[in-house]
Scaffold this motif. Structure first.
Motif, PDB file in Angstrom:
ATOM      1  N   GLY A   8       0.842  -1.194   0.000  1.00 45.39           N
ATOM      2  CA  GLY A   8       0.000   0.000   0.000  1.00 45.39           C
ATOM      3  C   GLY A   8       0.872   1.236   0.000  1.00 45.39           C
ATOM      4  N   LEU A  11      -1.810   5.594   1.332  1.00 43.43           N
ATOM      5  CA  LEU A  11      -3.222   5.264   1.533  1.00 43.43           C
ATOM      6  C   LEU A  11      -3.884   6.252   2.486  1.00 43.43           C
ATOM      7  CD1 LEU A  11      -3.059   1.359   1.856  1.00 43.43           C
ATOM      8  CD2 LEU A  11      -3.617   2.732  -0.163  1.00 43.43           C
ATOM      9  N   VAL A  61     -10.260   3.699  -1.152  1.00 38.27           N
ATOM     10  CA  VAL A  61      -9.499   4.734  -0.457  1.00 38.27           C
ATOM     11  C   VAL A  61      -9.733   6.077  -1.141  1.00 38.27           C
ATOM     12  CG1 VAL A  61      -7.709   3.234   0.462  1.00 38.27           C
ATOM     13  CG2 VAL A  61      -7.462   4.139  -1.848  1.00 38.27           C
TER      14      VAL A  61
END
Length: 253
Positions: A8, A11, A61
């Motif tokens: 990720g 994020l 997100v």
């Protein structure tokens, strides 16, 4: 050097209510490694479950990218993402979410059919093998309401494993169980990890956290610190629990 299985980057997750904006994740960078048992901890409201759902793409997100095996998930359409989740991810939640009208065996087998990995006979055989491995083979013909919470959760783990997932996500899997049933579930997850299964688990329980070999600590939507541990050797390792407890105390958990 370990290669990230799941990654990720930047994020962020913002919830807006009128003019008020609540940033639950704040530009988080995180790598999840193959064969690791990674734990996410933090105080209530720190963003633990939100991060897990963002990484699994069960939730979107506001900003950032998620990459799994070099595939950027944040670019995928929902139909593609649903296919990848069925084929590559397994999920265990605090509540089992077993279908009440199906037996434990049927709950596991149906998930296998959805993963489309193997023939009908192969999937049914694997479902029974997994239920045996989870210690609930004698209850395979019972409905979820006819078994204990611990047995239902073990069946839910079998369901999560039926598609041979590359990564197992667990969100407070022992949160609704008593101590003895919790230990049974944690033993199963530990055994799966020791056989090579990659696991990412959210927990608030110290006894669950010590099962991991890597603990990430979230505060205000950011990873504040992380702790690396050797592989779990058993409950007799009191030093391990003391080490994690001291680390959490220093973080004012």
């Amino acid at each position: 050097m370990k290669k990230a299985l799941l990654r990720g980057r930047r994020l962020s997750k913002v919830f807006a209510q009128g003019q008020v904006k609540n940033k639950v994740l704040d530009r988080v960078d995180v790598d999840i490694y193959k064969k690791d048992f990674t734990i996410i901890m933090g105080s209530s409201g720190a963003g633990k479950s939100t991060l897990l759902y963002a990484l699994s793409r069960m939730d979107t997100v506001t900003e950032g990218t998620v990459t799994y095996k070099d595939k950027e998930l944040t670019r995928m359409k929902e139909k593609q993402m649903a296919k990848l989740r069925a084929e590559e991810f397994g999920f265990v939640f605090q509540q089992t979410h077993l279908v009440s009208s199906l037996t434990l065996f049927e709950n596991v087998a149906v998930a296998g059919f959805l993963s489309k990995k193997g023939s009908s006979g192969e999937i049914q055989k694997r479902a029974r093998t997994l239920l045996t491995r989870m210690g609930v083979e004698k209850a395979e013909d019972r409905l979820p309401a006819q078994v204990s919470g611990g047995e239902a959760q073990r069946a839910a783990i079998a369901r999560a494993m039926i598609g041979n997932p590359g990564l197992l996500f667990a969100d407070e899997p022992t949160g609704a169980l008593n101590r003895s049933h919790s230990e049974e579930v944690l033993d199963l997850l530990t055994g799966l990890n020791q056989s090579g299964q990659s696991i990412l688990m959210v927990t608030h329980d110290l006894r669950a956290a010590v099962r991991g070999n890597r603990i990430l600590y979230l505060e205000d939507g950011k990873i504040l610190d992380e702790l690396e541990l050797p592989a779990y050797k058993g409950a007799e390792d009191r030093h391990r629990e003391s080490r994690v407890s001291q680390w959490l105390s220093e973080l004012q958990w």
